[in-house]
Motif scaffolding. Structure first.
Motif, mmCIF file in Angstrom:
data_model
loop_
_atom_site.group_PDB
_atom_site.id
_atom_site.type_symbol
_atom_site.label_atom_id
_atom_site.label_comp_id
_atom_site.label_asym_id
_atom_site.label_seq_id
_atom_site.Cartn_x
_atom_site.Cartn_y
_atom_site.Cartn_z
ATOM 1 N N MET A 1 0.832 -1.214 0.000
ATOM 2 C CA MET A 1 0.000 0.000 0.000
ATOM 3 C C MET A 1 0.864 1.261 0.000
ATOM 4 N N GLU A 127 4.405 -5.196 11.945
ATOM 5 C CA GLU A 127 3.049 -5.044 11.433
ATOM 6 C C GLU A 127 2.268 -4.148 12.394
ATOM 7 N N ALA A 128 1.389 -3.293 11.856
ATOM 8 C CA ALA A 128 0.603 -2.415 12.729
ATOM 9 C C ALA A 128 -0.475 -3.223 13.436
ATOM 10 N N MET A 132 -2.393 0.180 17.530
ATOM 11 C CA MET A 132 -1.571 1.173 16.816
ATOM 12 C C MET A 132 -2.415 1.954 15.828
ATOM 13 N N ILE A 133 -3.283 1.245 15.108
ATOM 14 C CA ILE A 133 -4.118 1.914 14.114
ATOM 15 C C ILE A 133 -5.092 2.863 14.808
ATOM 16 N N VAL A 183 -14.645 4.772 12.101
ATOM 17 C CA VAL A 183 -14.036 4.201 10.891
ATOM 18 C C VAL A 183 -13.042 3.112 11.267
ATOM 19 N N ASP A 184 -12.259 3.390 12.323
ATOM 20 C CA ASP A 184 -11.270 2.429 12.798
ATOM 21 C C ASP A 184 -11.943 1.131 13.239
ATOM 22 N N PHE A 187 -13.186 -0.855 10.161
ATOM 23 C CA PHE A 187 -12.140 -1.611 9.465
ATOM 24 C C PHE A 187 -11.659 -2.794 10.302
ATOM 25 N N TYR A 188 -11.651 -2.611 11.624
ATOM 26 C CA TYR A 188 -11.224 -3.717 12.489
ATOM 27 C C TYR A 188 -12.169 -4.911 12.348
ATOM 28 N N ARG A 190 -14.100 -5.531 9.911
ATOM 29 C CA ARG A 190 -13.992 -6.078 8.564
ATOM 30 C C ARG A 190 -12.792 -7.037 8.473
ATOM 31 N N ARG A 191 -11.681 -6.632 9.106
ATOM 32 C CA ARG A 191 -10.500 -7.511 9.118
ATOM 33 C C ARG A 191 -10.830 -8.828 9.808
#
Lengths: 196, 176
Positions: A1, A127-128, A132-133, A183-184, A187-188, A190-191
């Motif tokens: 990315m 890796e993040a 961290m994110i 948003v965070d 995405f979490y 979704r992961r």
């Protein structure tokens, strides 16, 4: 990315310069950008050195632990992955408080220190991690109570009421911080779903 | 006005005094501990240099080539259509990429439109309520050597969009 974005910025820039005839400006930009980056890091040395020194005392005196215990209820919801009383939490909260008061100088060292602790928690991987994110998201949304730089610019240009934007800034920053957290989270989850 | 300046002047000295007094009371060897922590700061600053040089050179090339201006002019009609004032578009697009660029642009907008105009207030609010995502990402992850950023960039950029839209809506509601 990151690799793709980085190369894309260069390629588009270089192609554009070729078409536009701004290649001379690009030549200048390469060295100007590099110089600016080093200048920022040199500027950071003084700030990082002083604040990390002071924060070490705060950590040993138990102040960071006290701060994180005080804000435990909110912090635990935001960062459920961090064990109770872990030093990372103290640094995260100092980072957030420094941001709130517009102390960008003090916020950066504490944010970096928090990242370091989070990396250790994550087994030293490159890796993040989830926390961290989240920390990054909160920092890019920059929770602010007193936007000092903007106020000083407004004074400079003779504003009748330089601080009248404090209220709107607090509201806007609350929206962006909440947005960042949502948003965070999105995405979490979704992961997580992808992994299953 | 007065109180804000007073707070800004007092806050850092107060923190320092608090930490030093607490450290002394807890019998922490303050000076030695300070030096121990400060050493990490020196190393950290140097470890950020490669990351920041790489990122800033790419962004500066992108900006100086005229590519950034082109994309801004391309997006301007679209953003205007959803109610974003034309003057503020460049600032909104530059904010996540370049901190100094955004600060320069905010000063410029305030200088041309006046600090107490709608655009001046909007620029002030936007500058204060968002941050340079690329810089934060590069410095924070660079300093501790995180290479796989995961969703971090997407989350940061989406937060910026929310901040920009929130600024516009809130400033419109309060000052118009």
């Amino acid at each position: 990315m990151v690799n793709i974005i980085w190369v894309t910025l260069f390629v588009i820039g270089l192609v554009f310069a070729g078409i536009n005839g701004t290649m001379d400006k690009v030549n200048e930009a390469i060295f100007q950008g590099a110089k600016e980056a080093v200048a920022i890091c040199i500027g950071l040395i003084s700030v990082l050195t002083f604040w990390l020194g002071l924060m070490k005392i705060a950590e040993k005196a138990g102040l960071l632990k006290g701060l994180s215990r005080l804000l435990q209820p909110i912090a635990r919801r935001l960062f459920p992955d961090i064990p109770k009383d872990h030093p990372a939490m103290g640094y995260i909260l100092s980072n957030m408080s420094a941001n709130m008061f517009g102390l960008g100088n003090a916020a950066t060292p504490m944010g970096i220190k928090a990242m370091e602790e989070l990396k250790r928690l994550n087994g030293g991987k490159d890796e993040a991690s989830r926390s961290m994110i989240t920390l990054l998201a909160i920092n890019t949304a920059s929770i602010t109570l007193i936007p000092t730089t903007v106020i000083s610019i407004r004074i400079q240009y003779g504003s009748v009421s330089p601080t009248e934007i404090v209220g709107t800034t607090i509201l806007a920053t609350a929206c962006s911080t909440m947005g960042a957290i949502l948003v965070d989270r999105f995405f979490y989850y979704r992961r997580m779903r992808k992994r299953m | 006005m007065e109180w804000v300046t007073t707070i800004s002047i007092w806050i850092i000295p107060t923190i320092i005094a608090l930490v030093l007094v607490a450290g002394t009371l807890k019998r922490v060897p303050t000076y030695e501990t300070f030096v121990e922590g400060a050493k990490e700061g020196v190393q950290m600053s140097f470890s950020i240099i490669p990351y920041l040089v790489g990122m800033l050179v790419a962004i500066t090339v992108f900006r100086e080539s005229g590519a950034m201006e082109f994309f801004i002019s391309l997006m301007r009609p679209m953003l205007q259509a959803i109610g974003i004032p034309a003057d503020i578009v460049p600032l909104a697009l530059i904010r996540p990429l370049s901190g100094t660029g955004a600060l320069g642009m905010t000063s410029d907008l305030i200088a041309t439109h006046g600090p107490d105009s709608f655009i001046g207030r909007l620029a002030s609010t936007m500058q204060g309520s968002t941050d340079t995502t690329f810089y934060v990402l590069t410095v924070y992850f660079g300093a501790v050597g995180i290479r796989k950023m995961g969703d971090a960039l997407k989350v940061g950029l989406l937060a910026d969009i929310i901040g920009v839209l929130a600024s516009i809506i809130i400033v419109s509601l309060i000052f118009l």
